[in-house]
Write a protein that holds these residues in place. Structure first.
Motif, PDB file in Angstrom:
ATOM      1  N   ARG A 232       0.828  -1.208   0.000  1.00 17.61           N
ATOM      2  CA  ARG A 232       0.000   0.000   0.000  1.00 17.61           C
ATOM      3  C   ARG A 232       0.863   1.259   0.000  1.00 17.61           C
ATOM      4  O   ARG A 232       0.524   2.250  -0.644  1.00 17.61           O
ATOM      5  CB  ARG A 232      -0.927   0.003   1.215  1.00 17.61           C
ATOM      6  CG  ARG A 232      -1.816   1.238   1.255  1.00 17.61           C
ATOM      7  CD  ARG A 232      -3.045   1.039   2.070  1.00 17.61           C
ATOM      8  NE  ARG A 232      -3.917   2.203   1.997  1.00 17.61           N
ATOM      9  CZ  ARG A 232      -5.093   2.288   2.547  1.00 17.61           C
ATOM     10  NH1 ARG A 232      -5.573   1.255   3.221  1.00 17.61           N
ATOM     11  NH2 ARG A 232      -5.824   3.382   2.446  1.00 17.61           N
ATOM     12  N   VAL A 233       1.987   1.232   0.747  1.00 21.63           N
ATOM     13  CA  VAL A 233       2.908   2.376   0.732  1.00 21.63           C
ATOM     14  C   VAL A 233       3.440   2.609  -0.671  1.00 21.63           C
ATOM     15  O   VAL A 233       3.485   3.746  -1.158  1.00 21.63           O
ATOM     16  CB  VAL A 233       4.076   2.135   1.719  1.00 21.63           C
ATOM     17  CG1 VAL A 233       5.188   3.154   1.504  1.00 21.63           C
ATOM     18  CG2 VAL A 233       3.577   2.201   3.151  1.00 21.63           C
ATOM     19  N   VAL A 234       3.853   1.518  -1.324  1.00 18.41           N
ATOM     20  CA  VAL A 234       4.392   1.624  -2.684  1.00 18.41           C
ATOM     21  C   VAL A 234       3.354   2.210  -3.629  1.00 18.41           C
ATOM     22  O   VAL A 234       3.653   3.091  -4.452  1.00 18.41           O
ATOM     23  CB  VAL A 234       4.865   0.246  -3.184  1.00 18.41           C
ATOM     24  CG1 VAL A 234       5.208   0.295  -4.667  1.00 18.41           C
ATOM     25  CG2 VAL A 234       6.071  -0.222  -2.385  1.00 18.41           C
ATOM     26  N   ARG A 235       2.107   1.759  -3.506  1.00 17.77           N
ATOM     27  CA  ARG A 235       1.048   2.239  -4.395  1.00 17.77           C
ATOM     28  C   ARG A 235       0.632   3.668  -4.048  1.00 17.77           C
ATOM     29  O   ARG A 235       0.413   4.495  -4.940  1.00 17.77           O
ATOM     30  CB  ARG A 235      -0.160   1.317  -4.310  1.00 17.77           C
ATOM     31  CG  ARG A 235       0.088  -0.047  -4.946  1.00 17.77           C
ATOM     32  CD  ARG A 235      -1.106  -0.956  -4.739  1.00 17.77           C
ATOM     33  NE  ARG A 235      -0.915  -2.245  -5.405  1.00 17.77           N
ATOM     34  CZ  ARG A 235      -1.744  -3.273  -5.289  1.00 17.77           C
ATOM     35  NH1 ARG A 235      -2.818  -3.177  -4.511  1.00 17.77           N
ATOM     36  NH2 ARG A 235      -1.500  -4.410  -5.928  1.00 17.77           N
ATOM     37  N   THR A 236       0.518   3.965  -2.753  1.00 20.67           N
ATOM     38  CA  THR A 236       0.066   5.288  -2.332  1.00 20.67           C
ATOM     39  C   THR A 236       1.023   6.373  -2.802  1.00 20.67           C
ATOM     40  O   THR A 236       0.600   7.440  -3.279  1.00 20.67           O
ATOM     41  CB  THR A 236      -0.074   5.345  -0.800  1.00 20.67           C
ATOM     42  OG1 THR A 236      -1.035   4.377  -0.382  1.00 20.67           O
ATOM     43  CG2 THR A 236      -0.523   6.731  -0.344  1.00 20.67           C
ATOM     44  N   PHE A 237       2.318   6.134  -2.655  1.00 17.85           N
ATOM     45  CA  PHE A 237       3.313   7.137  -3.024  1.00 17.85           C
ATOM     46  C   PHE A 237       3.912   6.893  -4.405  1.00 17.85           C
ATOM     47  O   PHE A 237       4.852   7.590  -4.794  1.00 17.85           O
ATOM     48  CB  PHE A 237       4.419   7.183  -1.966  1.00 17.85           C
ATOM     49  CG  PHE A 237       3.921   7.582  -0.600  1.00 17.85           C
ATOM     50  CD1 PHE A 237       3.609   8.900  -0.310  1.00 17.85           C
ATOM     51  CD2 PHE A 237       3.727   6.626   0.383  1.00 17.85           C
ATOM     52  CE1 PHE A 237       3.134   9.273   0.940  1.00 17.85           C
ATOM     53  CE2 PHE A 237       3.247   6.983   1.644  1.00 17.85           C
ATOM     54  CZ  PHE A 237       2.949   8.310   1.916  1.00 17.85           C
ATOM     55  N   ASP A 238       3.352   5.914  -5.132  1.00 20.60           N
ATOM     56  CA  ASP A 238       3.777   5.622  -6.502  1.00 20.60           C
ATOM     57  C   ASP A 238       5.308   5.481  -6.579  1.00 20.60           C
ATOM     58  O   ASP A 238       5.965   6.062  -7.444  1.00 20.60           O
ATOM     59  CB  ASP A 238       3.303   6.732  -7.446  1.00 20.60           C
ATOM     60  CG  ASP A 238       3.142   6.231  -8.871  1.00 20.60           C
ATOM     61  OD1 ASP A 238       3.402   5.048  -9.108  1.00 20.60           O
ATOM     62  OD2 ASP A 238       2.767   7.036  -9.753  1.00 20.60           O
ATOM     63  N   LEU A 273      10.119  14.280  -6.548  1.00 19.70           N
ATOM     64  CA  LEU A 273       8.998  15.041  -5.995  1.00 19.70           C
ATOM     65  C   LEU A 273       7.924  15.353  -7.040  1.00 19.70           C
ATOM     66  O   LEU A 273       7.023  16.149  -6.770  1.00 19.70           O
ATOM     67  CB  LEU A 273       9.516  16.357  -5.385  1.00 19.70           C
ATOM     68  CG  LEU A 273      10.516  16.211  -4.226  1.00 19.70           C
ATOM     69  CD1 LEU A 273      10.999  17.587  -3.774  1.00 19.70           C
ATOM     70  CD2 LEU A 273       9.883  15.458  -3.059  1.00 19.70           C
ATOM     71  N   HIS A 274       8.013  14.731  -8.199  1.00 22.64           N
ATOM     72  CA  HIS A 274       7.053  15.006  -9.273  1.00 22.64           C
ATOM     73  C   HIS A 274       5.626  14.737  -8.798  1.00 22.64           C
ATOM     74  O   HIS A 274       5.352  13.734  -8.124  1.00 22.64           O
ATOM     75  CB  HIS A 274       7.381  14.135 -10.485  1.00 22.64           C
ATOM     76  CG  HIS A 274       6.783  14.638 -11.767  1.00 22.64           C
ATOM     77  ND1 HIS A 274       5.443  14.560 -12.051  1.00 22.64           N
ATOM     78  CD2 HIS A 274       7.365  15.252 -12.842  1.00 22.64           C
ATOM     79  CE1 HIS A 274       5.211  15.076 -13.246  1.00 22.64           C
ATOM     80  NE2 HIS A 274       6.372  15.502 -13.748  1.00 22.64           N
ATOM     81  N   ALA A 275       4.712  15.627  -9.155  1.00 24.74           N
ATOM     82  CA  ALA A 275       3.322  15.499  -8.706  1.00 24.74           C
ATOM     83  C   ALA A 275       2.629  14.287  -9.315  1.00 24.74           C
ATOM     84  O   ALA A 275       1.753  13.679  -8.687  1.00 24.74           O
ATOM     85  CB  ALA A 275       2.552  16.769  -9.051  1.00 24.74           C
ATOM     86  N   ASP A 276       3.003  13.933 -10.548  1.00 25.24           N
ATOM     87  CA  ASP A 276       2.360  12.799 -11.224  1.00 25.24           C
ATOM     88  C   ASP A 276       3.433  11.973 -11.939  1.00 25.24           C
ATOM     89  O   ASP A 276       3.589  12.058 -13.162  1.00 25.24           O
ATOM     90  CB  ASP A 276       1.317  13.306 -12.227  1.00 25.24           C
ATOM     91  CG  ASP A 276       0.457  12.174 -12.790  1.00 25.24           C
ATOM     92  OD1 ASP A 276       0.706  11.010 -12.432  1.00 25.24           O
ATOM     93  OD2 ASP A 276      -0.465  12.468 -13.586  1.00 25.24           O
TER      94      ASP A 276
END
Length: 329
Positions: A232-238, A273-276
């Motif tokens: 979930r951490v990996v997915r949440t913060f991509d 730090l990229h937004a997307d």
């Protein structure tokens, strides 16, 4: 081994607590981790066991409380597993009800109360297993813990559709299997020790094998319960796309050029730090596809090429899954 299990479980507990508070994650295994942490703490990993037991009267009451804590922690894990993976028939059986837990607790506590109490010792069972009350107390505890652990194994081996859940469940099953084997090992050892039977070498092997099996199982269970949180951490913060973007934005050639180090660091910071990051990686894939058409002989650094290929494969699989979901709907 105990110290590693304690600190790993502590990290897993804090991580799950953070996700429960911040994201409203399931609390199914939070209590099990917390009680298991208390049980491991009572082994003396931070405060010596004689000091802790001294606060309770100095007659090995800490040993009883630790065993009850471990039993309840395994019960809670089994309860969470059954509610997550089991059927209604499983949840309605007597062995999954609170009344069964109370029965097990009474069966452990009552023999302990009838022993001839001795001063605090870290080898309470081996030194006092000749007392019938201590032998019954320890045997019932090990049998109950082994039974609970084995029933978790059975439930965790049920088919799961999600790969992450399947891996986590299989890990819990392996850890619980280690714990069940440890319980069998300890029961055999106690009977031989109480009867003064069997070779001394065999008893030494059985005694020495117990802790690695039991706490090794605790380690595996802790890691397995932490796996869904990690995913979930990996997915949440991509994180996968952020790391991919770092590789794509900063090539080894650029980093090795001393005149461009500062620029590379700025690009690395901007990439992380990229937004997307997902969109940014996808843009890299599109640009590289266009370049393949116009620049046939253009070569990329090996790491960059691997990162692009992996990202492209990941996006293709994601697209295929989306198409399949639409077809089902």
């Amino acid at each position: 081994m105990i110290e590693v299990a304690f600190w790993l479980l502590a990290v897993a507990f804090v991580s799950r607590l953070t996700f429960v508070i911040r994201f409203g994650s399931s609390t199914a295994f939070l209590a099990a981790m917390g009680i298991g942490l208390i049980g491991l703490f009572s082994t003396g990993v931070l405060v010596p066991e004689p000091i802790l037991d001294g606060l309770l009267g100095g007659h090995n009451v800490l040993h009883l409380l630790r065993n009850l804590a471990v039993t309840y922690a395994v019960w809670l894990i089994r309860d969470g597993v059954v509610h997550a993976f089991g059927g209604e028939a499983d949840r309605s059986r007597f062995i999954y009800r609170r009344s069964f837990l109370l029965l097990v607790t009474a069966a452990i506590v009552i023999p302990f109360l009838f022993q001839h109490f001795v001063p605090t010792t870290e080898r309470f069972v081996p030194e006092n297993v000749d007392q019938p009350a201590v032998l019954i107390y320890a045997t019932v505890y090990m049998a109950a813990l082994g039974f609970l652990a084995a029933s978790v194994v059975k439930t965790c081996l049920a088919p799961q559709s999600s790969r992450a859940v399947r891996v986590s469940a299989r890990g819990v099953a392996v850890g619980m299997a280690f714990m069940a084997v440890a319980c069998i090992d300890e029961i055999v050892y106690m009977q031989l020790q109480a009867l003064d039977a069997g070779p001394a070498g065999l008893r030494a092997v059985l005694y020495g094998a117990f802790s690695p099996l039991l706490y090794g199982g605790v380690l595996i269970v802790s890691l397995s319960l932490a796996l869904p949180l990690l995913i979930r951490v990996v997915r949440t913060f991509d994180l996968v796309n952020r790391l991919t973007l770092l590789v794509l934005e900063v090539s080894p050639a650029t980093i090795n050029d001393s005149t461009k180090v500062q620029s590379s660091l700025q690009r690395m910071r901007a990439a992380w730090l990229h937004a997307d990051p997902s969109s940014a990686v996808y843009e890299h894939i599109i640009r590289e596809s266009d370049r393949r058409v116009t620049e046939e002989h253009r070569s990329l650094p090996a790491l960059t090429a691997r990162a692009l290929a992996a990202a492209e494969d990941r996006f293709d699989r994601s697209f295929d899954m989306t198409v399949k979901e639409k077809e089902i709907l």
